[in-house]
Design a protein around this motif. Structure first.
Motif, mmCIF file in Angstrom:
data_model
loop_
_atom_site.group_PDB
_atom_site.id
_atom_site.type_symbol
_atom_site.label_atom_id
_atom_site.label_comp_id
_atom_site.label_asym_id
_atom_site.label_seq_id
_atom_site.Cartn_x
_atom_site.Cartn_y
_atom_site.Cartn_z
ATOM 1 N N VAL A 1 -7.136 16.270 -4.276
ATOM 2 C CA VAL A 1 -6.526 15.031 -3.792
ATOM 3 C C VAL A 1 -5.941 14.267 -4.976
ATOM 4 O O VAL A 1 -6.678 13.852 -5.875
ATOM 5 N N PHE A 2 -4.622 14.096 -4.981
ATOM 6 C CA PHE A 2 -4.001 13.208 -5.962
ATOM 7 C C PHE A 2 -4.326 11.771 -5.578
ATOM 8 O O PHE A 2 -5.018 11.065 -6.299
ATOM 9 N N ALA A 3 -3.849 11.347 -4.428
ATOM 10 C CA ALA A 3 -4.216 10.040 -3.860
ATOM 11 C C ALA A 3 -3.853 10.061 -2.388
ATOM 12 O O ALA A 3 -2.734 10.420 -2.020
ATOM 13 N N SER A 4 -4.808 9.673 -1.555
ATOM 14 C CA SER A 4 -4.610 9.750 -0.111
ATOM 15 C C SER A 4 -3.803 8.586 0.440
ATOM 16 O O SER A 4 -3.524 8.540 1.635
ATOM 17 N N GLY A 5 -3.439 7.645 -0.430
ATOM 18 C CA GLY A 5 -2.638 6.504 0.005
ATOM 19 C C GLY A 5 -3.306 5.208 -0.384
ATOM 20 O O GLY A 5 -4.274 5.182 -1.149
ATOM 21 N N ALA A 6 -2.770 4.112 0.119
ATOM 22 C CA ALA A 6 -3.424 2.819 -0.070
ATOM 23 C C ALA A 6 -4.734 2.810 0.722
ATOM 24 O O ALA A 6 -4.890 3.530 1.712
ATOM 25 N N ASP A 7 -5.667 2.014 0.256
ATOM 26 C CA ASP A 7 -6.977 1.916 0.911
ATOM 27 C C ASP A 7 -6.794 1.234 2.274
ATOM 28 O O ASP A 7 -6.486 0.036 2.343
ATOM 29 N N ILE A 8 -6.953 1.998 3.361
ATOM 30 C CA ILE A 8 -6.672 1.480 4.704
ATOM 31 C C ILE A 8 -7.598 0.325 5.060
ATOM 32 O O ILE A 8 -7.203 -0.616 5.763
ATOM 33 N N SER A 9 -8.831 0.353 4.576
ATOM 34 C CA SER A 9 -9.752 -0.741 4.893
ATOM 35 C C SER A 9 -9.259 -2.051 4.303
ATOM 36 O O SER A 9 -9.462 -3.127 4.892
ATOM 37 N N GLU B 1 -6.441 -5.490 6.519
ATOM 38 C CA GLU B 1 -6.691 -6.927 6.456
ATOM 39 C C GLU B 1 -5.597 -7.699 5.723
ATOM 40 O O GLU B 1 -5.655 -8.930 5.658
ATOM 41 N N ARG B 2 -4.618 -7.012 5.169
ATOM 42 C CA ARG B 2 -3.577 -7.722 4.436
ATOM 43 C C ARG B 2 -2.654 -8.462 5.389
ATOM 44 O O ARG B 2 -2.399 -8.026 6.512
ATOM 45 N N THR B 3 -2.135 -9.571 4.906
ATOM 46 C CA THR B 3 -1.323 -10.482 5.707
ATOM 47 C C THR B 3 0.130 -10.430 5.265
ATOM 48 O O THR B 3 0.492 -9.735 4.310
ATOM 49 N N ALA B 4 0.959 -11.214 5.946
ATOM 50 C CA ALA B 4 2.374 -11.294 5.581
ATOM 51 C C ALA B 4 2.535 -11.751 4.134
ATOM 52 O O ALA B 4 3.400 -11.244 3.401
ATOM 53 N N SER B 5 1.724 -12.692 3.700
ATOM 54 C CA SER B 5 1.833 -13.167 2.325
ATOM 55 C C SER B 5 1.459 -12.079 1.327
ATOM 56 O O SER B 5 2.026 -11.987 0.237
ATOM 57 N N ASP B 6 0.506 -11.202 1.693
ATOM 58 C CA ASP B 6 0.163 -10.074 0.836
ATOM 59 C C ASP B 6 1.351 -9.129 0.701
ATOM 60 O O ASP B 6 1.624 -8.605 -0.385
ATOM 61 N N ALA B 7 2.057 -8.901 1.815
ATOM 62 C CA ALA B 7 3.230 -8.027 1.759
ATOM 63 C C ALA B 7 4.275 -8.594 0.800
ATOM 64 O O ALA B 7 4.880 -7.860 0.007
ATOM 65 N N LEU B 8 4.496 -9.915 0.860
ATOM 66 C CA LEU B 8 5.491 -10.540 -0.009
ATOM 67 C C LEU B 8 5.057 -10.538 -1.467
ATOM 68 O O LEU B 8 5.891 -10.647 -2.363
ATOM 69 N N GLU B 9 3.755 -10.383 -1.707
ATOM 70 C CA GLU B 9 3.255 -10.304 -3.077
ATOM 71 C C GLU B 9 3.634 -8.969 -3.737
ATOM 72 O O GLU B 9 3.685 -8.868 -4.961
ATOM 73 N N GLY B 10 3.898 -7.940 -2.922
ATOM 74 C CA GLY B 10 4.298 -6.645 -3.467
ATOM 75 C C GLY B 10 3.219 -6.018 -4.332
ATOM 76 O O GLY B 10 3.488 -5.567 -5.447
ATOM 77 N N ILE B 11 2.010 -5.947 -3.816
ATOM 78 C CA ILE B 11 0.866 -5.511 -4.625
ATOM 79 C C ILE B 11 1.101 -4.131 -5.217
ATOM 80 O O ILE B 11 0.949 -3.924 -6.430
ATOM 81 N N ASN B 12 1.471 -3.168 -4.387
ATOM 82 C CA ASN B 12 1.717 -1.816 -4.894
ATOM 83 C C ASN B 12 3.126 -1.647 -5.449
ATOM 84 O O ASN B 12 3.322 -0.961 -6.451
ATOM 85 N N SER B 13 4.103 -2.260 -4.788
ATOM 86 C CA SER B 13 5.488 -2.020 -5.196
ATOM 87 C C SER B 13 5.754 -2.515 -6.609
ATOM 88 O O SER B 13 6.464 -1.857 -7.384
ATOM 89 N N ARG B 14 5.175 -3.636 -6.979
ATOM 90 C CA ARG B 14 5.401 -4.156 -8.330
ATOM 91 C C ARG B 14 4.715 -3.298 -9.374
ATOM 92 O O ARG B 14 5.239 -3.099 -10.478
ATOM 93 N N LEU B 15 3.544 -2.767 -9.036
ATOM 94 C CA LEU B 15 2.885 -1.843 -9.960
ATOM 95 C C LEU B 15 3.727 -0.594 -10.161
ATOM 96 O O LEU B 15 3.957 -0.158 -11.302
ATOM 97 N N PHE B 16 4.207 -0.003 -9.075
ATOM 98 C CA PHE B 16 4.943 1.249 -9.211
ATOM 99 C C PHE B 16 6.269 1.033 -9.940
ATOM 100 O O PHE B 16 6.711 1.901 -10.698
#
Length: 249
Positions: free
Chosen positions: A61-69, A73-88
């Motif tokens: 397993v390289f990585a199965s994806g973002a942690d679904i748990s 629970e992430r919200t619209a504001s979390d999406a706008l934060e770009g948690i993964n996109s800014r890292l990548f």
């Protein structure tokens, strides 16, 4: 690096490269906020002291994806934060090349992490896909635009809209990965590629990567500026002198 990571393992730490392994085997290397923060720490170190980065996963397993748990629970504001996109995006912009060594599953955010690398090599059991639409979301960390750039729009649509998962040979055929090896040879292959990169002039490699990523409208001016710096480099003179001396023998 001396950091005490909890989601990453430093496999190899040399003057010219850093090899980190995603290390959350209990959840198939799902990418959570802690892993994101620790990968930001890796980026900060490599921005300060540029080196080649190798990213690998666990056994199968390289990585199965973002942690679904977490993702549930992430919200619209979390999406706008770009948690993964800014890292990548930060990983993609690192000064020296990034190699993703993909053994087994690279799904969702795990696939998007691999798309952000400069090189992707795979084991024979690699499986790469983006099942985000089956979970009611999109591949928002680069999948919707990096993947079409890498494999073309028709195949990207099969993967992103219809859930197609590529095996290693299919990924090689479309050049999403550039090499396929047996699982126990994958790390050695990643380091062999790193050796080839390390044999080049590091400054020329850095400029080449940055110029390749420059917007089309900035060419050829950006190329000329980079070349002007390299033409004044002692390493350029030394390497060309060595080349001419070898040819004269």
């Amino acid at each position: 690096m001396a950091e005490a990571f909890t989601t990453l393992e430093v496999v190899d730490d040399r003057s010219d490269r850093l090899h980190v392994r995603l290390d959350r085997p209990e959840v198939r290397n799902a990418i959570d906020r802690t892993m994101v923060l620790e990968l930001h720490d890796v980026c900060a170190a490599l921005e300060e002291t540029p080196r080649i980065l190798i990213i690998s996963g666990g056994d199968g397993v390289f990585a199965s994806g973002a942690d679904i748990s977490e993702l549930r629970e992430r919200t619209a504001s979390d999406a706008l934060e770009g948690i993964n996109s800014r890292l990548f995006s930060r990983i993609a912009a690192l000064p020296m090349p990034v190699i993703a060594a993909i053994d087994g599953w690279a799904l969702g955010g795990g696939a998007e992490l691999a798309y952000a690398a400069d090189f992707r090599i795979a084991s024979s059991r690699a499986r790469i896909g983006n099942p985000e639409t089956s979970l009611g979301i999109i591949a928002a960390a680069g999948g919707t635009w990096r993947l079409p750039e890498l494999v073309g729009e028709p195949l990207a649509k099969e993967i992103l809209l219809a859930g197609r998962v590529l095996d290693a040979e299919e990924a090689l055929a479309v050049r999403l990965v550039t090499e396929v090896h047996e699982p126990d040879a994958l790390d050695a292959a990643a380091h062999a590629l790193a050796d080839r990169i390390a044999g080049q002039d590091p400054l020329a490699v850095r400029f080449t990567k940055s110029v390749m990523h420059a917007p089309r409208a900035e060419h050829p001016a950006v190329d000329d500026r980079a070349q002007s710096v390299l033409f004044a480099s002692p390493e350029k003179h030394a390497r060309m002198t060595a080349f001419l001396e070898r040819r004269a023998k």
